[in-house]
Design a protein around this motif. Structure first.
Motif, PDB file in Angstrom:
ATOM      1  N   ARG A   1     -27.623 -16.326 -20.446  1.00 43.76           N
ATOM      2  CA  ARG A   1     -28.682 -17.189 -19.946  1.00 43.76           C
ATOM      3  C   ARG A   1     -28.274 -18.716 -19.657  1.00 43.76           C
ATOM      4  NH1 ARG A   1     -32.000 -14.337 -17.643  1.00 43.76           N
ATOM      5  NH2 ARG A   1     -30.204 -12.914 -17.373  1.00 43.76           N
ATOM      6  N   THR A   2     -26.991 -18.838 -19.373  1.00 42.38           N
ATOM      7  CA  THR A   2     -26.631 -20.196 -19.247  1.00 42.38           C
ATOM      8  C   THR A   2     -25.522 -20.304 -17.949  1.00 42.38           C
ATOM      9  OG1 THR A   2     -24.803 -20.013 -20.825  1.00 42.38           O
ATOM     10  CG2 THR A   2     -26.725 -21.121 -21.405  1.00 42.38           C
ATOM     11  N   ALA A   3     -25.292 -21.264 -17.435  1.00 42.87           N
ATOM     12  CA  ALA A   3     -24.701 -21.408 -16.219  1.00 42.87           C
ATOM     13  C   ALA A   3     -23.909 -22.830 -16.195  1.00 42.87           C
ATOM     14  CB  ALA A   3     -25.334 -21.138 -14.784  1.00 42.87           C
ATOM     15  N   GLN A   4     -22.659 -22.782 -15.873  1.00 40.03           N
ATOM     16  CA  GLN A   4     -21.926 -24.149 -15.830  1.00 40.03           C
ATOM     17  C   GLN A   4     -21.316 -24.481 -14.472  1.00 40.03           C
ATOM     18  OE1 GLN A   4     -18.923 -23.829 -19.039  1.00 40.03           O
ATOM     19  NE2 GLN A   4     -20.488 -23.719 -20.406  1.00 40.03           N
ATOM     20  N   PHE A   5     -21.535 -25.795 -14.075  1.00 39.07           N
ATOM     21  CA  PHE A   5     -20.974 -26.265 -12.855  1.00 39.07           C
ATOM     22  C   PHE A   5     -20.337 -27.502 -13.265  1.00 39.07           C
ATOM     23  CE2 PHE A   5     -24.353 -23.662 -11.911  1.00 39.07           C
ATOM     24  CZ  PHE A   5     -24.160 -22.845 -10.917  1.00 39.07           C
ATOM     25  N   PHE A   6     -19.504 -28.058 -11.900  1.00 37.72           N
ATOM     26  CA  PHE A   6     -18.748 -29.505 -12.147  1.00 37.72           C
ATOM     27  C   PHE A   6     -19.169 -30.088 -10.755  1.00 37.72           C
ATOM     28  CE2 PHE A   6     -16.405 -26.779 -15.100  1.00 37.72           C
ATOM     29  CZ  PHE A   6     -16.274 -27.637 -16.044  1.00 37.72           C
ATOM     30  N   LEU A   7     -19.354 -31.447 -11.051  1.00 39.66           N
ATOM     31  CA  LEU A   7     -19.644 -32.104  -9.836  1.00 39.66           C
ATOM     32  C   LEU A   7     -18.933 -33.465 -10.036  1.00 39.66           C
ATOM     33  CD1 LEU A   7     -21.708 -32.839  -7.521  1.00 39.66           C
ATOM     34  CD2 LEU A   7     -23.327 -33.819  -9.237  1.00 39.66           C
ATOM     35  N   GLU A   8     -18.390 -34.053  -8.730  1.00 39.24           N
ATOM     36  CA  GLU A   8     -17.504 -34.960  -8.716  1.00 39.24           C
ATOM     37  C   GLU A   8     -17.786 -35.857  -7.367  1.00 39.24           C
ATOM     38  OE1 GLU A   8     -12.690 -36.273  -8.990  1.00 39.24           O
ATOM     39  OE2 GLU A   8     -13.285 -34.193  -9.067  1.00 39.24           O
ATOM     40  N   ASN A   9     -17.888 -37.220  -7.966  1.00 40.52           N
ATOM     41  CA  ASN A   9     -17.894 -38.301  -6.732  1.00 40.52           C
ATOM     42  C   ASN A   9     -16.353 -38.612  -6.380  1.00 40.52           C
ATOM     43  OD1 ASN A   9     -18.480 -40.532  -5.029  1.00 40.52           O
ATOM     44  ND2 ASN A   9     -19.323 -41.926  -6.676  1.00 40.52           N
ATOM     45  N   ASP A  10     -16.058 -38.511  -5.542  1.00 42.29           N
ATOM     46  CA  ASP A  10     -14.680 -38.735  -4.929  1.00 42.29           C
ATOM     47  C   ASP A  10     -14.410 -40.208  -4.369  1.00 42.29           C
ATOM     48  OD1 ASP A  10     -13.681 -36.361  -5.792  1.00 42.29           O
ATOM     49  OD2 ASP A  10     -14.316 -35.488  -3.704  1.00 42.29           O
ATOM     50  N   ASN A  11     -15.726 -40.947  -3.940  1.00 38.31           N
ATOM     51  CA  ASN A  11     -15.943 -42.074  -3.424  1.00 38.31           C
ATOM     52  C   ASN A  11     -15.564 -43.247  -4.347  1.00 38.31           C
ATOM     53  OD1 ASN A  11     -16.957 -41.266  -0.683  1.00 38.31           O
ATOM     54  ND2 ASN A  11     -18.587 -40.400  -2.225  1.00 38.31           N
ATOM     55  N   PRO A  12     -15.013 -44.349  -3.966  1.00 39.27           N
ATOM     56  CA  PRO A  12     -14.715 -45.342  -4.791  1.00 39.27           C
ATOM     57  C   PRO A  12     -16.035 -46.278  -5.284  1.00 39.27           C
ATOM     58  CG  PRO A  12     -14.116 -46.220  -2.644  1.00 39.27           C
ATOM     59  CD  PRO A  12     -14.463 -44.842  -2.773  1.00 39.27           C
ATOM     60  N   PHE A  13     -17.173 -45.859  -5.079  1.00 29.49           N
ATOM     61  CA  PHE A  13     -18.566 -46.280  -5.333  1.00 29.49           C
ATOM     62  C   PHE A  13     -19.442 -45.386  -5.771  1.00 29.49           C
ATOM     63  CE2 PHE A  13     -17.638 -45.946  -0.720  1.00 29.49           C
ATOM     64  CZ  PHE A  13     -18.688 -44.900  -0.502  1.00 29.49           C
ATOM     65  N   ASN A  14     -20.510 -46.007  -6.268  1.00 28.84           N
ATOM     66  CA  ASN A  14     -21.622 -45.066  -6.972  1.00 28.84           C
ATOM     67  C   ASN A  14     -22.250 -44.461  -5.782  1.00 28.84           C
ATOM     68  OD1 ASN A  14     -20.787 -46.025  -9.302  1.00 28.84           O
ATOM     69  ND2 ASN A  14     -22.812 -47.034  -9.659  1.00 28.84           N
TER      70      ASN A  14
END
Length: 559
Positions: free
Chosen positions: A123-136
């Motif tokens: 009943r759970t799920a996991q993901f990964f998210l990443e910002n590869d830019n040098p800014f927000n």
């Protein structure tokens, strides 16, 4: 000897130190800060009130660079078969994956991306998210849940290399067109695994939604993305587009600077109840407002912009006074048609747009001088009418195919399209043939007023200019016959249409009251067989005082 040995040991120690430092630097570079983000469903086991009313989670976050965000989707209801987690980044790419390593075969990178996860065993799920830019980068994270009777979008991925299941849409912008492609869906789990990817019973429908013209604000971006995330919202807000080929890719006419959200719904054709699922929507401005502001303009060169500004004054002159200055009107109308013909000839040669515009302008002026020379030699009023009626007919035909008629499946064929287009042009000439004076005044008023509003359209970011541009694209861009026209029509366009109509009416009334039914097509004083001037028949070469032939009040302008 001892000195040489000491130097060798020193060099060896430096070598070992450099290797150790490099390994430490590489490992420190690979180590990134992680941060947990929790997305929780409401703790209930009740099914949605409607089969197509999906349960959804939404959250807007600011992603910092060099941080891996660990997304935890928890408290997933027991009725859920699979979920689609999607991320929508404003103007910049982010990476989404299942694994921490973020390897190329374990992540997908883009602005509007998503992944599917089967949650029957957990009943759970996991993901990964990443910002590869040098800014927000600001990101909208959404999770949509589906039951076991829903098809899995992109479950039969055969072309996208990243994952076996690809529920997102791939958008490719190439100048005049936007291509939106998707991968086939997999049948519901209740249908079994046999031939689940070869199901003719699955039906696909594509929708799109225009953003306000020239609106690049982040709040507008996310607001319109939210309107197209679920099936229910797509049906409420989206515009259904025709399916010409039945394939998994659609082509659209690009309206630069006007954002558009694209969405696709896959449905089952069950007898009892239809089940739907939505692909991850995609948004594009067909330009890069964050980096290259000029790409959001149709005219990018100094020459084309200067010519556009000049057209404003030329259009007003033709609209209000074109019929009074016959030779000038003949030259301008001939320049327009000559430029169109020249552009159609030179555009396929592969030169830049700026070069094509310059060549079209030069070609138009050359053809106009040649046409004026023919009139000067022959002096027939027929030359006066041909260019006026062709210009008016071309604009009318372009306007007709700017409407939903342009998206008729029969118009995909170039033969059908151009036959219908030419017929529209000829209809104008045939209908107004008995009213030679009136059609010339009408052509000046309508074409001149449109020419006057096109520069205004360009500078305020409206889209009426595409009445003309889409026709030129159809003639010069390969594959544009398959593009869906379906143009935006918003407040700016409505105001410009009103101005267009008012200008055309004012121009027509002004020139009609001035000339009425008087024959106003002068013959050239140098044409072959002309009658020499006498005291009773003066040679009036003024454009505002044309020759009057026949008895007073006669309408025969060809005598």
């Amino acid at each position: 000897m001892m000195c040489k040995l000491g130097i060798s040991c020193l060099l060896f120690m430096c070598f070992l130190t450099s290797i150790t430092y490099g390994e430490n630097a590489t490992s420190s570079k690979k180590r990134k800060i992680s941060q947990d983000v929790f997305l929780s469903f409401k703790q209930t086991d009740m099914l949605p009130t409607l089969p197509n009313d999906e349960d959804i989670l939404e959250q807007t976050s600011e992603l910092q660079p060099n941080i891996v965000y660990y997304l935890h989707v928890q408290f997933i209801p027991s009725w859920v078969q699979f979920i689609i987690l999607q991320t929508h980044a404003y103007l910049h790419n982010v990476s989404l994956g299942y694994s921490m390593e973020m390897l190329s075969n374990k992540s997908v990178t883009g602005q509007n991306i998503g992944l599917a996860a089967n949650v029957t065993s957990s009943r759970t799920a996991q993901f990964f998210l990443e910002n590869d830019n040098p800014f927000n980068v600001t990101v909208l994270i959404a999770v949509v849940a589906y039951n076991k009777n829903a098809p899995l979008p992109g479950g039969c991925n055969m072309e996208f290399e990243e994952f076996e299941t690809a529920p997102w849409l791939r958008v490719n912008v190439s100048g005049a067109m936007v291509s939106v492609s998707s991968q086939p869906a997999q049948g519901p789990i209740t249908w079994g695994a046999m031939d689940s990817c070869n199901l003719p019973t699955l039906r696909y429908q594509s929708y799109h939604l225009f953003l306000p013209e020239k609106d690049f604000q982040v709040n507008t971006y996310f607001d319109y993305i939210r309107r197209m995330i679920t099936v229910k919202r797509i049906l409420q807000n989206g515009r259904l587009v025709p399916d010409f080929s039945g394939e998994m890719m659609h082509k659209y006419s690009a309206y630069h600077g006007t954002g558009s959200v694209y969405a696709t719904i896959v449905s089952t054709s069950s007898v009892s109840v239809q089940q739907h699922a939505a692909y991850v929507p995609a948004l594009t401005y067909t330009c890069s407002p964050a980096q290259y502001t000029d790409t959001c303009q149709v005219l990018t060169s100094t020459f084309s912009r200067s010519l556009c500004a000049l057209v404003l004054f030329i259009g007003l002159f033709v609209c209000l006074f074109g019929h009074s200055f016959f030779q000038t009107e003949l030259f301008l109308m001939s320049t327009l048609m000559g430029a169109i013909i020249t552009y159609i000839v030179v555009a396929p040669l592969g030169m830049t747009d700026s070069t094509n515009v310059v060549l079209a302008t030069v070609g138009g002026i050359t053809i106009a001088n040649f046409w004026l020379l023919l009139w000067w030699i022959i002096g027939s009023p027929l030359f006066s009418l041909i260019m006026a009626t062709l210009s008016l007919g071309f604009l009318c035909a372009s306007l007709v195919f700017y409407t939903p008629l342009g998206d008729n499946p029969y118009m995909v064929s170039n033969v059908n399209y151009w036959l219908a287009f030419i017929c529209c042009m000829l209809v104008v000439a045939v209908v107004f043939a008995p009213y030679t004076n009136r059609v010339n005044i009408l052509a000046c008023s309508v074409v001149g007023s449109y020419a006057a509003i096109v520069p205004v359209d360009h500078y305020i970011g409206a889209n009426l200019k595409f009445i003309f541009i889409n026709t030129m694209r159809r003639a010069t861009v390969s594959g544009f016959n398959q593009a869906i026209i379906d143009p935006p029509f918003q407040a700016k366009d409505g105001v410009l249409v009103l101005i267009w109509v008012v200008l055309a009416v004012v121009g027509y009334v002004m020139q009609s009251q001035r000339f009425g039914d008087k024959p106003v097509f002068p013959r050239s004083p140098h044409h072959w067989g002309s009658i020499p001037p006498t005291p009773r028949r003066p040679s009036l070469v003024s454009e505002e005082r044309p020759l009057l032939y026949g008895s007073p009040g006669a309408n025969n302008v060809f005598s």
